[in-house]
Design an enzyme around this catalytic site. Structure first.
Site, PDB file in Angstrom:
ATOM      1  N   GLN A 153      -0.907  -0.374   0.241  1.00 32.77           N
ATOM      2  CA  GLN A 153      -1.420   0.647  -0.686  1.00 32.77           C
ATOM      3  C   GLN A 153      -2.456   1.609  -0.114  1.00 32.77           C
ATOM      4  OE1 GLN A 153      -3.656   1.066  -5.019  1.00 32.77           O
ATOM      5  NE2 GLN A 153      -2.921  -0.936  -4.456  1.00 32.77           N
ATOM      6  N   GLU A 205      -7.001  -5.573  -1.691  1.00 34.88           N
ATOM      7  CA  GLU A 205      -7.805  -4.954  -2.759  1.00 34.88           C
ATOM      8  C   GLU A 205      -8.959  -5.807  -3.279  1.00 34.88           C
ATOM      9  OE1 GLU A 205      -7.554  -1.848  -4.518  1.00 34.88           O
ATOM     10  OE2 GLU A 205      -9.381  -2.655  -5.396  1.00 34.88           O
ATOM     11  N   ASP A 212      -8.244  -0.269  -2.398  1.00 28.24           N
ATOM     12  CA  ASP A 212      -7.077   0.307  -1.718  1.00 28.24           C
ATOM     13  C   ASP A 212      -6.997   1.820  -1.900  1.00 28.24           C
ATOM     14  OD1 ASP A 212      -6.124  -2.004  -0.630  1.00 28.24           O
ATOM     15  OD2 ASP A 212      -4.710  -2.430  -2.230  1.00 28.24           O
ATOM     16  N   GLY A 223     -25.859   4.974 -16.853  1.00 22.38           N
ATOM     17  CA  GLY A 223     -26.572   6.234 -16.680  1.00 22.38           C
ATOM     18  C   GLY A 223     -27.823   6.200 -17.549  1.00 22.38           C
ATOM     19  N   GLY A 224     -28.411   7.338 -17.793  1.00 23.41           N
ATOM     20  CA  GLY A 224     -29.636   7.375 -18.575  1.00 23.41           C
ATOM     21  C   GLY A 224     -29.405   7.258 -20.080  1.00 23.41           C
TER      22      GLY A 224
HETATM   23  C1  LIG Z   1      -2.823  -5.378   4.670  1.00 23.93           C
HETATM   24  C2  LIG Z   1      -2.816  -6.476   5.707  1.00 23.93           C
HETATM   25  C3  LIG Z   1      -3.666  -7.662   5.211  1.00 23.93           C
HETATM   26  C4  LIG Z   1      -1.357  -6.930   5.910  1.00 23.93           C
HETATM   27  O1  LIG Z   1      -1.288  -7.865   6.938  1.00 23.93           O
HETATM   28  P1  LIG Z   1       0.148  -8.277   7.566  1.00 23.93           P
HETATM   29  O2  LIG Z   1       1.183  -8.241   6.516  1.00 23.93           O
HETATM   30  O3  LIG Z   1      -0.053  -9.551   8.268  1.00 23.93           O
HETATM   31  O4  LIG Z   1       0.499  -7.055   8.524  1.00 23.93           O
HETATM   32  P2  LIG Z   1      -0.188  -6.586   9.906  1.00 23.93           P
HETATM   33  O5  LIG Z   1      -0.997  -5.386   9.635  1.00 23.93           O
HETATM   34  O6  LIG Z   1      -0.904  -7.732  10.546  1.00 23.93           O
HETATM   35  O7  LIG Z   1       1.066  -6.169  10.809  1.00 23.93           O
HETATM   36  C5  LIG Z   1       2.097  -7.090  11.056  1.00 23.93           C
HETATM   37  C6  LIG Z   1       2.725  -6.941  12.414  1.00 23.93           C
HETATM   38  O8  LIG Z   1       3.819  -6.043  12.295  1.00 23.93           O
HETATM   39  C7  LIG Z   1       3.867  -5.241  13.440  1.00 23.93           C
HETATM   40  N1  LIG Z   1       4.561  -3.982  13.153  1.00 23.93           N
HETATM   41  C8  LIG Z   1       4.327  -3.140  12.128  1.00 23.93           C
HETATM   42  N2  LIG Z   1       5.143  -2.071  12.223  1.00 23.93           N
HETATM   43  C9  LIG Z   1       5.893  -2.246  13.324  1.00 23.93           C
HETATM   44  C10 LIG Z   1       6.938  -1.489  13.932  1.00 23.93           C
HETATM   45  N3  LIG Z   1       7.343  -0.340  13.426  1.00 23.93           N
HETATM   46  N4  LIG Z   1       7.513  -1.996  15.043  1.00 23.93           N
HETATM   47  C11 LIG Z   1       7.116  -3.171  15.564  1.00 23.93           C
HETATM   48  N5  LIG Z   1       6.130  -3.923  15.028  1.00 23.93           N
HETATM   49  C12 LIG Z   1       5.546  -3.463  13.921  1.00 23.93           C
HETATM   50  C13 LIG Z   1       2.422  -5.032  13.774  1.00 23.93           C
HETATM   51  O9  LIG Z   1       2.282  -4.572  15.079  1.00 23.93           O
HETATM   52  C14 LIG Z   1       1.852  -6.432  13.540  1.00 23.93           C
HETATM   53  O10 LIG Z   1       2.153  -7.227  14.683  1.00 23.93           O
HETATM   54  P3  LIG Z   1       1.048  -8.085  15.497  1.00 23.93           P
HETATM   55  O11 LIG Z   1       0.496  -9.052  14.518  1.00 23.93           O
HETATM   56  O12 LIG Z   1       1.870  -8.719  16.559  1.00 23.93           O
HETATM   57  O13 LIG Z   1       0.035  -7.164  16.000  1.00 23.93           O
HETATM   58  C15 LIG Z   1      -3.383  -5.968   7.054  1.00 23.93           C
HETATM   59  O14 LIG Z   1      -2.523  -4.986   7.549  1.00 23.93           O
HETATM   60  C16 LIG Z   1      -4.793  -5.396   6.951  1.00 23.93           C
HETATM   61  O15 LIG Z   1      -5.789  -6.112   6.847  1.00 23.93           O
HETATM   62  N6  LIG Z   1      -4.906  -4.067   7.004  1.00 23.93           N
HETATM   63  C17 LIG Z   1      -6.172  -3.366   7.010  1.00 23.93           C
HETATM   64  C18 LIG Z   1      -6.820  -3.335   5.668  1.00 23.93           C
HETATM   65  C19 LIG Z   1      -5.927  -2.757   4.609  1.00 23.93           C
HETATM   66  O16 LIG Z   1      -5.488  -1.630   4.680  1.00 23.93           O
HETATM   67  N7  LIG Z   1      -5.737  -3.547   3.543  1.00 23.93           N
HETATM   68  C20 LIG Z   1      -5.179  -3.064   2.318  1.00 23.93           C
HETATM   69  C21 LIG Z   1      -3.749  -2.993   2.271  1.00 23.93           C
HETATM   70  S1  LIG Z   1      -3.363  -2.244   0.732  1.00 23.93           S
END
Ligand SMILES: CC(C)(COP(=O)(O)OP(=O)(O)OC[C@H]1O[C@@H](n2cnc3c(N)ncnc32)[C@H](O)[C@@H]1OP(=O)(O)O)[C@@H](O)C(=O)NCCC(=O)NCCS
Length: 425
Positions: free
Chosen positions: A17, A139, A168, A246-247
């Site tokens: 998001q 979030e 988010d 607020g106030g």
């Molecule tokens: C949201 C979140 C918790 C999701 O975590 P997740 O589902 O585990 O996803 P990740 O961001 O760790 O990415 C997963 C993997 O997919 C891989 N990937 C994503 N797109 C890719 C693509 N096009 N080609 C190849 N690999 C890809 C990433 O490189 C990552 O691999 P790695 O762990 O080997 O580095 C995390 O991305 C995060 O903390 N983001 C920052 C904060 C944020 O925006 N949070 C709110 C989300 S609404």
């Protein structure tokens, strides 16, 4: 009329998001947003909270309007080469992966700058540098760690998260401002820069008034909080229930039908200047002559009784009727509008804040359109892309690859085959 961000191309590596909120806004303003998704998988939200089988969820469609989708596996050698070409061709790279994910793909900020010194590289992370910088964040984690939850809810209850996605979508909004600011800066410097926004920081920014109150607390009780004068204050800003912050004192009061309708409530603010009108409207003219009630200072220690009297009156009327009576008296008030009521509200449809969108697989659905209106720059809402829908088009028209090269990339699994994308749908 041209759209404000026409000519800006965004390499969109965002998912879920926060990041998609940011790039959707830029796309609404006319940027060409190329959403990069893993072949056969795509943004996880395509499949989350589905209301219809095998169709991109509303979660996805409502955060990815006006974008083009290219599938690309950046962990293959030819995928990395295509990614480099995308970096060359784009003005902005936006991502919100877990910390370090892009570096693990082989793309550090230094490397990205080498490829394109004009690029702006923007990221959302859960936390800035510090003890939690490596954590993954969603979030509600941001709401809890950014000061919102500790100050939301009632004094005798647990901390509460809010339905507004301030972690988010709120951080996505902050990031979008960072990006357009960096684009403006690039106009005269010629250089790109790194833009980062931590969700904890974004939420805390939205809780700025609570940090104000934290410091006021050192100088005495917070007199507009419901804890005053009978409750106790600890060392941290407490939960303030429905106090206005607020106030001017305010509170949520019941309206006619509250016994069965969970949204038969209205927020009423007892602004001093409008108090005489309010007192007359609720049949308490006597307050205006009585020193026990006729000044804000006299009322402050007994706001619960003031709102109790207001509620005795509001419970006899429908929330819209109350709005119609109190507004001409300059009494600020707001009926609690349900999402159902908002979805049906004609004025929001007229301004494009609520829009109906047509999608080839799901048909028509409602979405929130662009809430930011520019007088000289139009913005419209187009449906979200299917997974990999524009892969060939982007490879050919943006990156200049020929048919044979596109076929080879597909064979090597760098970009998705049509079959795998359909299978993921
Ligand atoms: C949201 C979140 C918790 C999701 O975590 P997740 O589902 O585990 O996803 P990740 O961001 O760790 O990415 C997963 C993997 O997919 C891989 N990937 C994503 N797109 C890719 C693509 N096009 N080609 C190849 N690999 C890809 C990433 O490189 C990552 O691999 P790695 O762990 O080997 O580095 C995390 O991305 C995060 O903390 N983001 C920052 C904060 C944020 O925006 N949070 C709110 C989300 S609404």
């Amino acid at each position: 009329m041209a759209k404000a961000l026409e000519g800006v191309r965004i390499l969109d590596m965002t998912h879920v998001q926060s990041g998609p909120t940011c790039t959707q806004l830029l796309a609404w303003f006319g940027a060409d947003v190329l959403k990069v998704e893993r072949p056969g998988v795509g943004d996880a939200t395509r499949g989350q909270l589905r209301d219809l089988p095998d169709v991109d969820s509303l979660y996805f469609t409502m955060l990815n309007h006006n974008k083009r989708s290219i599938t690309l596996n950046t962990k293959t050698e030819s995928g990395r080469a295509i990614f480099e070409r995308l970096i060359e061709e784009c003005d902005v790279l936006v991502e919100n992966f877990a910390p370090g994910a892009l570096d693990r793909m082989g793309f550090s900020w230094e490397r990205i700058q080498e490829i394109n010194p004009r690029i702006i590289y923007a990221s959302v992370k859960g936390f800035g540098p510090g003890p939690y910088e490596d954590c993954k964040v969603y979030e509600n984690v941001a709401q809890c760690t950014g000061g919102s939850a500790s100050t939301t809810g009632f004094d005798d209850g647990p901390p509460l998260v809010t339905g507004a996605q301030i972690g988010d979508s709120g951080t996505g909004l902050h990031l979008a401002l960072g990006i357009v600011t960096a684009l403006y800066h690039r106009e005269h410097s010629g250089l790109g820069q790194r833009v980062t926004c931590a969700m904890q920081d974004g939420v805390l920014n939205l809780c700025r008034v609570k940090l104000r109150d934290q410091q006021r607390l050192a100088h005495g009780p917070l007199r507009e909080y419901p804890q005053y004068p009978n409750g106790t204050f600890g060392s941290a800003v407490p939960r303030s229930g429905n106090a206005s912050g607020g106030g001017q004192p305010g509170w949520v009061v019941r309206t006619k039908g509250w016994e069965t309708d969970p949204n038969a409530y209205i927020y009423v603010i007892t602004q001093a200047a409008a108090f005489p009108g309010l007192a007359r409207a609720i049949g308490r003219e006597d307050w205006l002559e009585d020193p026990e009630w006729n000044t804000p200072e006299a009322r402050l220690p007994k706001l619960d009784r003031v709102f109790g009297e207001i509620e005795r009156w509001t419970m006899t009327r429908d929330k819209f009727e109350i709005m119609a009576i109190l507004n001409p008296l300059n009494v600020p008030c707001g009926p609690i509008l349900s999402i159902e009521e908002l979805a049906l509200e004609p004025s929001l449809r007229a301004t494009g804040t609520v829009v109906e969108v047509d999608h080839p697989a799901r048909g028509k659905y409602l979405s929130v359109g662009n809430p930011i209106k520019l007088s000289e720059s139009p913005s419209d809402v187009q449906r979200s892309p299917l997974l990999g829908e524009h892969t060939t088009e982007i490879m050919r028209d943006v990156l200049g690859y020929g048919d044979a090269e596109i076929e080879a990339a597909r064979r090597e699994g760098a970009i998705g085959s049509e079959d795998s994308e359909k299978a993921a749908a």
